[in-house]
Design a protein around this motif. Structure first.
Motif, PDB file in Angstrom:
ATOM      1  N   LEU A  65       0.837  -1.202   0.000  1.00 54.68           N
ATOM      2  CA  LEU A  65       0.000   0.000   0.000  1.00 54.68           C
ATOM      3  C   LEU A  65       0.871   1.251   0.000  1.00 54.68           C
ATOM      4  CD1 LEU A  65      -2.699  -1.132   2.593  1.00 54.68           C
ATOM      5  CD2 LEU A  65      -3.061  -0.785   0.150  1.00 54.68           C
ATOM      6  N   GLY A  66       1.921   1.200   0.803  1.00 51.11           N
ATOM      7  CA  GLY A  66       2.839   2.345   0.865  1.00 51.11           C
ATOM      8  C   GLY A  66       3.485   2.601  -0.485  1.00 51.11           C
ATOM      9  N   ARG A  67       3.913   1.517  -1.131  1.00 51.78           N
ATOM     10  CA  ARG A  67       4.572   1.662  -2.447  1.00 51.78           C
ATOM     11  C   ARG A  67       3.594   2.212  -3.478  1.00 51.78           C
ATOM     12  NH1 ARG A  67       9.292  -1.628  -1.534  1.00 51.78           N
ATOM     13  NH2 ARG A  67       9.935  -0.428   0.288  1.00 51.78           N
ATOM     14  N   LEU A  68       2.353   1.759  -3.422  1.00 55.74           N
ATOM     15  CA  LEU A  68       1.340   2.246  -4.373  1.00 55.74           C
ATOM     16  C   LEU A  68       1.074   3.735  -4.152  1.00 55.74           C
ATOM     17  CD1 LEU A  68      -1.147  -0.786  -4.399  1.00 55.74           C
ATOM     18  CD2 LEU A  68       0.237   0.025  -6.328  1.00 55.74           C
ATOM     19  N   ASP A  69       1.034   4.115  -2.868  1.00 56.38           N
ATOM     20  CA  ASP A  69       0.856   5.541  -2.562  1.00 56.38           C
ATOM     21  C   ASP A  69       2.021   6.361  -3.120  1.00 56.38           C
ATOM     22  OD1 ASP A  69      -1.588   5.531  -1.329  1.00 56.38           O
ATOM     23  OD2 ASP A  69      -0.773   5.133   0.672  1.00 56.38           O
ATOM     24  N   LEU A  94      -6.102  -1.203  -7.109  1.00 57.57           N
ATOM     25  CA  LEU A  94      -5.032  -2.107  -6.649  1.00 57.57           C
ATOM     26  C   LEU A  94      -4.922  -2.076  -5.117  1.00 57.57           C
ATOM     27  CD1 LEU A  94      -2.167  -1.502  -9.250  1.00 57.57           C
ATOM     28  CD2 LEU A  94      -3.377  -3.653  -8.808  1.00 57.57           C
ATOM     29  N   LYS A  95      -4.997  -0.854  -4.572  1.00 57.42           N
ATOM     30  CA  LYS A  95      -4.911  -0.705  -3.111  1.00 57.42           C
ATOM     31  C   LYS A  95      -6.052  -1.452  -2.440  1.00 57.42           C
ATOM     32  CE  LYS A  95      -4.017   3.173  -1.048  1.00 57.42           C
ATOM     33  NZ  LYS A  95      -4.147   4.591  -0.711  1.00 57.42           N
ATOM     34  N   LYS A  96      -7.238  -1.292  -3.017  1.00 52.17           N
ATOM     35  CA  LYS A  96      -8.416  -1.940  -2.443  1.00 52.17           C
ATOM     36  C   LYS A  96      -8.248  -3.461  -2.482  1.00 52.17           C
ATOM     37  CE  LYS A  96     -13.068  -0.485  -2.257  1.00 52.17           C
ATOM     38  NZ  LYS A  96     -14.064   0.319  -2.917  1.00 52.17           N
ATOM     39  N   MET A  97      -7.697  -3.921  -3.598  1.00 53.53           N
ATOM     40  CA  MET A  97      -7.492  -5.362  -3.749  1.00 53.53           C
ATOM     41  C   MET A  97      -6.499  -5.862  -2.693  1.00 53.53           C
ATOM     42  SD  MET A  97      -6.619  -7.307  -7.283  1.00 53.53           S
ATOM     43  CE  MET A  97      -7.127  -6.005  -8.319  1.00 53.53           C
ATOM     44  N   ALA A  98      -5.440  -5.072  -2.523  1.00 56.76           N
ATOM     45  CA  ALA A  98      -4.401  -5.474  -1.560  1.00 56.76           C
ATOM     46  C   ALA A  98      -4.959  -5.520  -0.144  1.00 56.76           C
ATOM     47  CB  ALA A  98      -3.234  -4.498  -1.640  1.00 56.76           C
ATOM     48  N   VAL A  99      -5.672  -4.468   0.230  1.00 62.38           N
ATOM     49  CA  VAL A  99      -6.170  -4.418   1.613  1.00 62.38           C
ATOM     50  C   VAL A  99      -7.267  -5.472   1.818  1.00 62.38           C
ATOM     51  CG1 VAL A  99      -7.971  -2.629   1.415  1.00 62.38           C
ATOM     52  CG2 VAL A  99      -6.688  -2.870   3.524  1.00 62.38           C
ATOM     53  N   THR A 100      -8.075  -5.696   0.780  1.00 62.14           N
ATOM     54  CA  THR A 100      -9.126  -6.717   0.901  1.00 62.14           C
ATOM     55  C   THR A 100      -8.492  -8.097   1.083  1.00 62.14           C
ATOM     56  OG1 THR A 100     -10.492  -5.390  -0.553  1.00 62.14           O
ATOM     57  CG2 THR A 100     -11.232  -7.636  -0.160  1.00 62.14           C
ATOM     58  N   GLY A 101      -7.443  -8.336   0.297  1.00 59.03           N
ATOM     59  CA  GLY A 101      -6.746  -9.616   0.415  1.00 59.03           C
ATOM     60  C   GLY A 101      -6.153  -9.795   1.807  1.00 59.03           C
ATOM     61  N   GLY A 102      -5.523  -8.744   2.301  1.00 64.28           N
ATOM     62  CA  GLY A 102      -4.900  -8.808   3.629  1.00 64.28           C
ATOM     63  C   GLY A 102      -5.921  -9.046   4.717  1.00 64.28           C
ATOM     64  N   VAL A 103      -7.021  -8.274   4.651  1.00 64.35           N
ATOM     65  CA  VAL A 103      -8.076  -8.411   5.668  1.00 64.35           C
ATOM     66  C   VAL A 103      -8.701  -9.803   5.574  1.00 64.35           C
ATOM     67  CG1 VAL A 103     -10.361  -7.578   6.364  1.00 64.35           C
ATOM     68  CG2 VAL A 103      -8.570  -5.945   5.825  1.00 64.35           C
ATOM     69  N   SER A 156      -6.496  -3.695  11.644  1.00 61.41           N
ATOM     70  CA  SER A 156      -6.554  -2.238  11.850  1.00 61.41           C
ATOM     71  C   SER A 156      -5.307  -1.577  11.246  1.00 61.41           C
ATOM     72  CB  SER A 156      -6.703  -1.893  13.330  1.00 61.41           C
ATOM     73  OG  SER A 156      -5.487  -2.008  14.011  1.00 61.41           O
ATOM     74  N   TYR A 157      -4.167  -2.251  11.366  1.00 60.30           N
ATOM     75  CA  TYR A 157      -2.931  -1.667  10.782  1.00 60.30           C
ATOM     76  C   TYR A 157      -3.076  -1.528   9.269  1.00 60.30           C
ATOM     77  CZ  TYR A 157       1.702  -1.721   8.700  1.00 60.30           C
ATOM     78  OH  TYR A 157       2.789  -1.441   7.912  1.00 60.30           O
ATOM     79  N   MET A 158      -3.539  -2.608   8.621  1.00 66.06           N
ATOM     80  CA  MET A 158      -3.627  -2.565   7.148  1.00 66.06           C
ATOM     81  C   MET A 158      -4.650  -1.525   6.688  1.00 66.06           C
ATOM     82  SD  MET A 158      -3.252  -6.581   6.106  1.00 66.06           S
ATOM     83  CE  MET A 158      -4.437  -7.226   7.220  1.00 66.06           C
ATOM     84  N   VAL A 159      -5.777  -1.489   7.395  1.00 69.53           N
ATOM     85  CA  VAL A 159      -6.822  -0.536   7.001  1.00 69.53           C
ATOM     86  C   VAL A 159      -6.353   0.900   7.247  1.00 69.53           C
ATOM     87  CG1 VAL A 159      -9.201   0.214   7.437  1.00 69.53           C
ATOM     88  CG2 VAL A 159      -8.674  -2.222   7.354  1.00 69.53           C
ATOM     89  N   ASP A 160      -5.657   1.108   8.353  1.00 66.08           N
ATOM     90  CA  ASP A 160      -5.149   2.454   8.649  1.00 66.08           C
ATOM     91  C   ASP A 160      -4.151   2.908   7.582  1.00 66.08           C
ATOM     92  OD1 ASP A 160      -6.728   2.561  10.848  1.00 66.08           O
ATOM     93  OD2 ASP A 160      -5.120   2.365  12.335  1.00 66.08           O
ATOM     94  N   VAL A 161      -3.299   1.976   7.144  1.00 60.65           N
ATOM     95  CA  VAL A 161      -2.341   2.333   6.087  1.00 60.65           C
ATOM     96  C   VAL A 161      -3.115   2.630   4.797  1.00 60.65           C
ATOM     97  CG1 VAL A 161      -0.430   1.509   4.647  1.00 60.65           C
ATOM     98  CG2 VAL A 161      -0.450   1.012   7.095  1.00 60.65           C
ATOM     99  N   TYR A 162      -4.123   1.829   4.532  1.00 56.57           N
ATOM    100  CA  TYR A 162      -4.943   2.029   3.327  1.00 56.57           C
ATOM    101  C   TYR A 162      -5.637   3.402   3.362  1.00 56.57           C
ATOM    102  CZ  TYR A 162      -8.968   1.471   0.206  1.00 56.57           C
ATOM    103  OH  TYR A 162      -9.919   1.656  -0.761  1.00 56.57           O
ATOM    104  N   ARG A 163      -6.143   3.742   4.558  1.00 58.34           N
ATOM    105  CA  ARG A 163      -6.843   5.028   4.674  1.00 58.34           C
ATOM    106  C   ARG A 163      -5.887   6.209   4.765  1.00 58.34           C
ATOM    107  NH1 ARG A 163     -11.154   3.337   9.404  1.00 58.34           N
ATOM    108  NH2 ARG A 163     -12.621   2.187   8.103  1.00 58.34           N
ATOM    109  N   GLY A 164      -4.625   5.897   4.963  1.00 56.72           N
ATOM    110  CA  GLY A 164      -3.642   6.973   5.065  1.00 56.72           C
ATOM    111  C   GLY A 164      -3.547   7.565   6.459  1.00 56.72           C
ATOM    112  N   SER A 165      -4.160   6.911   7.442  1.00 57.04           N
ATOM    113  CA  SER A 165      -4.084   7.480   8.798  1.00 57.04           C
ATOM    114  C   SER A 165      -2.820   7.046   9.533  1.00 57.04           C
ATOM    115  CB  SER A 165      -5.341   7.141   9.615  1.00 57.04           C
ATOM    116  OG  SER A 165      -5.629   5.773   9.537  1.00 57.04           O
ATOM    117  N   CYS A 166      -2.065   6.118   8.975  1.00 55.64           N
ATOM    118  CA  CYS A 166      -0.728   5.875   9.528  1.00 55.64           C
ATOM    119  C   CYS A 166       0.199   5.439   8.395  1.00 55.64           C
ATOM    120  CB  CYS A 166      -0.761   4.863  10.666  1.00 55.64           C
ATOM    121  SG  CYS A 166      -0.809   3.152  10.166  1.00 55.64           S
ATOM    122  N   LYS A 167       1.497   5.635   8.617  1.00 59.46           N
ATOM    123  CA  LYS A 167       2.478   5.284   7.582  1.00 59.46           C
ATOM    124  C   LYS A 167       2.789   3.792   7.653  1.00 59.46           C
ATOM    125  CE  LYS A 167       6.151   7.418   6.323  1.00 59.46           C
ATOM    126  NZ  LYS A 167       7.475   8.062   6.413  1.00 59.46           N
ATOM    127  N   ALA A 168       3.044   3.215   6.487  1.00 59.09           N
ATOM    128  CA  ALA A 168       3.380   1.790   6.475  1.00 59.09           C
ATOM    129  C   ALA A 168       4.750   1.562   7.099  1.00 59.09           C
ATOM    130  CB  ALA A 168       3.376   1.278   5.041  1.00 59.09           C
TER     131      ALA A 168
END
Lengths: 522, 338
Positions: A65-69, A94-103, A156-168
């Motif tokens: 997610l960080g790399r995509l950002d 792509l980000k959505k796919m990544a976070v969905t896969g992770g979750v 929560s970590y993956m979703v937070d990174v996806y939402r941009g509320s914390c850095k990867a």
């Protein structure tokens, strides 16, 4: 390694602190990670692979997610104007796919280990009623310690990174440290990577204040666990496990003592773990805020196991009611029923699902589901009854501001919570029904069940101290800070009295049967 | 740096005051009588005159119910005491032996080896060791629950540790519960290793006895439900390494003649009076035959033993009769069900 064990308090914690305190600053996170892995491995042995795997998935997804950002930030400005929007959309997908896969992976681990046997049992029971259906069994899998906590924190970590509320996190060990940090891996709280990682990855230098305040909090937690909870456990165990032998006042006292036990134990555990973390300059999220001064069950749940409620609100309820199917449902309600229904029904559906998940999070079983839905029903009925109440009692809003009414609300909430506790602790749905029924049957035997009068006196005094301290916190006092500025004789007297109280009145040794931490099972 | 030293001094001073408070509270909460110092009647040893015990038996409930030292005094004038109580561990025994040496100088210390492999519940070895060692080093932990025995009357009462046990630590059990296990000492070729920490404390016990010029004798009380040849081999190996004598009364060549249908109260975990009488006689014969143990009967300073012997003989006659009755009944039941 239990948080109240001698090995933890005088072995693990002391060695970890000394290593941490005397290590160079850049090695301190490494010491915390090493200590966390030792703690986890000592309790779970080979099942440590689950947390290693969860951390690997979360780290990988976060990194992606960080790399995509970064890719988007670097590439997008250089693109022609007409390509920018489609590019953003592609990266977003792509980000959505990544976070969905992770979750999905994390939820998959949790469902597979914790809920598969329950689901299979239910399916098997359903199929048994069909003629000629195959009989199958699914073996119960060993649930690694803290599974329900570290998987949700990883989500929560993956979703937070996806939402941009914390850095990867750049490095694998950083996510592993966050997930396996020993003060929160067994019973929570559910911390967020964004708020905890600064202190974990760049801890403040050892401080006398953190050390003394941390120890004080640990002592307070031990008092709650060993003096109150473990003593109450003997009565609770007897009345809940042998529920058919008791009725009326004995059952009611058993329920009250279970409420006291669970509160003293869970909040005591949180005091021990937060105190432990404080020694290292880390401040985990608070999980309790004087829940028994709540005026409604909704407020109760905002003060009890705060981080679980917050997690479900942020990562389940809110995405759920903002989801496309739910918006479609809202439109359907508006078109077919009324605009009011369009506002309320999706919310109540989301709440129902969230409460069911709160129940099921505690364990895979019908009783836990019932426990969650009980609170949903209370909230729902409360909301439904509100307009009718206002019609019958037009002065209600005025009364609500009065102190006696608030007291009534607190008492009412306390009683409702106790019924919830009965459901939570009973040995099955029918046992809960039986116990509820037996509450109306008079009990003629002695109320001193497994505990003598002196034990009861200790419980009463312990509970009085617990709620007095809660009251002072409720009034805004910061007891440790206030005590720290008092004369030395007074401070030392309080500290020594606390330690002696635990050593003398603690329910340990041959005459007692202390319980393992209840929430560690979840 | 200055504030760091100040903090260290502050913490040290606090810990000292705390330690004093803990030890004072521990001392205060110790039982008012030595009768209640330990399980069974082990605490009675503190009521004996100094340096009067020649044979000290140490162990857990198997020893307390299986070895009756007063029988030795009645038979040959040997003074002994069974310091034993339920779930006493090797760690407990080491510290208790150390404190017993402050008052007694036993010529022979008989260590019952059931304690080497017994452990309560699902504790790990480390947990058990820490729990027991803490109990021994911090009296407040061991006696913390005694606050319940405090009353206004005994709040300021002095401790009185002069109580003596006429049975000298033996606890007679007169019921019968047959063991039907058959041969429990069959050879499967294995040897159960002694847990590391237990081994460490066994070594300390060996050294303690040597330092006090006591002969250490290892024995195993017959126990069909908890003993086996693998455990025997483990203890034998330890005995061989340390040049100690080991008598396993579960073995055929040393069997004191235990009848598992009548000599146990609980299916082979412990011995009753009938079994204890046989084991005590066999051990007594070995002790008098292998060690220079004095006959103290009629000697000055041992008058109380002569009085205790009379009381013991009377009580044991009753106990034996009661036990025999229970044994006869058990045999008749077994015959009927056969």
């Amino acid at each position: 390694m239990s948080y109240n064990s001698f090995i933890y308090l005088f072995g693990f914690l002391v060695v970890a602190w000394l290593l941490w305190a005397f290590a160079p600053q850049k090695w301190r996170p490494g010491v915390l990670l090493g200590a966390s892995l030792v703690f986890y491995f000592a309790s779970t042995k080979r099942y440590i692979v689950y947390i290693l795997l969860a951390a690997a998935i979360a780290w990988g997804v976060g990194l992606l997610l960080g790399r995509l950002d970064a890719l988007q930030a670097d590439t997008r400005p250089a693109l022609p104007a007409d390509r920018r929007k489609p590019f953003k959309k592609e990266v977003g997908a792509l980000k959505k796919m990544a976070v969905t896969g992770g979750v999905a992976a994390m939820a998959g681990i949790l469902l597979f280990v914790k809920y598969l046997p329950f689901g299979a049992r239910v399916l098997s029971q359903l199929m048994e009623s069909l003629p000629g259906s195959p009989v199958f069994t699914v073996p119960t899998l060993v649930q690694p310690m803290g599974l329900s906590f570290f998987t949700l924190m990883a989500i929560s970590y993956m979703v937070d990174v996806y939402r941009g509320s914390c850095k990867a996190a750049e490095r694998y060990w950083q996510v592993l440290l966050f997930l396996s940090f020993w003060p929160h891996v067994v019973e929570g709280p559910f911390d967020r990577y964004g708020s905890l990682s600064p202190a974990l990855l760049d801890p403040p230098p050892p401080s006398y204040r953190n050390l003394t305040f941390g120890i004080q909090r640990i002592v307070w937690g031990l008092f709650k666990k060993m003096v109150i909870a473990d003593r109450a456990n003997m009565y609770v165990k007897a009345t809940f496990d042998d529920w058919t032998q008791y009725s009326g006042a004995a059952t009611a006292l058993g329920v009250l003592l279970y409420t006291l036990q669970l509160y003293a134990e869970f909040s005591g555990c949180m005091d021990i773990v937060c105190g432990s973390a404080e020694l290292f300059g880390v401040h985990p999220a608070e999980n309790f805020r004087q829940p028994f001064f709540s005026a409604s069950v909704g407020e109760f749940w905002r003060r009890w196991h705060i981080t679980l409620g917050a997690w479900l609100r942020e990562y389940v309820f809110q995405p759920l009611i903002l989801s496309k199917p739910m918006q479609k449902f809202a439109r359907l309600c508006r078109d077919k029923v009324s605009p009011a229904a369009a506002r309320q029904w999706p919310v109540w559906t989301g709440l129902g699902i969230t409460w069911a998940l709160i129940g099921l999070w505690h364990g895979a079983g019908w009783l836990y589901l019932l426990y969650g839905l009980y609170y949903f029903a209370l909230q729902w009925l409360g909301e439904l009854a509100e307009p009718a109440l206002l019609r019958v009692l037009p002065r209600l809003p005025v009364w609500r501001k009065a102190r006696p009414y608030r007291l009534w609300q607190v008492l009412r909430t306390f009683v409702l919570v106790n019924f919830g506790m009965l459901l939570f602790r009973a040995n099955g749905v029918w046992a809960a029904v039986d116990m509820l029924r037996s509450l109306t049957v008079p009990y003629t035997g002695s109320l001193l069940i497994k505990l003598d009068a002196r034990d009861m006196a200790v419980l009463a005094v312990g509970a009085a101290i617990l709620f007095a301290v809660d009251w002072l916190h409720h009034r805004g006092h910061q007891l440790r800070a206030e005590l720290a500025v008092r004369p030395l004789v007074l401070r030392w007297t309080v500290y020594i009295a606390a330690v002696l109280a635990i050593m003398i009145f603690g329910a340990y040794g041959d005459n007692y049967d202390p319980a393992a931490f209840i929430y560690a099972q979840f | 740096m200055k504030s760091c030293i100040k903090h260290i001094l502050h913490v040290t001073a606090f810990l000292l005051v705390l330690a004093m408070a803990v030890f004072l509270a521990g001392h205060y909460l110790m039982p008012h009588s030595n009768r209640y110092l330990s399980g069974y009647t082990a605490g009675g040893i503190l009521g004996e005159d100094f340096d009067t015990i020649d044979v000290l038996v140490m162990g857990d409930s198997n020893a307390a119910q299986g070895i009756s030292p007063m029988q030795w005094y009645c038979d040959s004038g040997v003074t002994g005491y069974t310091y034993a109580s339920g779930w006493l561990s090797v760690y407990n025994i080491y510290y208790r032996l150390r404190s017993i040496y402050e008052e007694q100088s036993p010529k022979v210390v008989v260590l019952c080896t059931d304690v080497v492999y017994s452990r309560m519940g699902d504790e790990t070895e480390l947990q058990a060791a820490i729990g027991d060692i803490t109990d021994e080093l911090i009296p407040l932990v061991r006696f913390h629950d005694n606050w319940k025995d405090l009353t206004w009357d005994n709040l300021l009462e002095e401790h009185d540790y002069s109580w003596r046990d006429t049975n000298k630590g033996f606890t007679p059990i007169t019921t019968v519960g047959a063991s039907m296990r058959g041969d429990y000492m069959y050879d499967d070729g294995s040897r159960e290793p002694i847990p590391l920490l237990v081994r460490l404390y066994l070594d300390r016990i060996v050294k303690l006895c040597r330092d006090h010029d006591s002969e250490l004798l290892l024995i195993t009380v017959p126990a069909s439900s908890s003993w086996n040849l693998a455990r025997h081999n483990g203890i034998q190996s330890f005995a061989d390494e340390n040049g100690l004598t080991y008598l396993d009364y579960n073995m055929a060549d040393t069997d004191p003649g235990i009848n598992w249908k009548t000599d146990t109260p609980d299916g082979g975990s412990h011995l009753n009076v009938l079994g204890a009488q046989k084991l005590t006689a066999a051990l007594g014969t070995y002790l008098t035959g292998h060690y220079a143990l004095e006959d103290h009967r009629g000697q000055s300073g041992f008058e109380s033993w002569d009085q205790d012997a009379a009381a013991y003989t009377q009580s044991m006659t009753d106990a034996l009769a009661q036990n025999q009755q229970a044994a006869d009944y058990q045999l008749s039941v077994l015959e009927q069900t056969a």
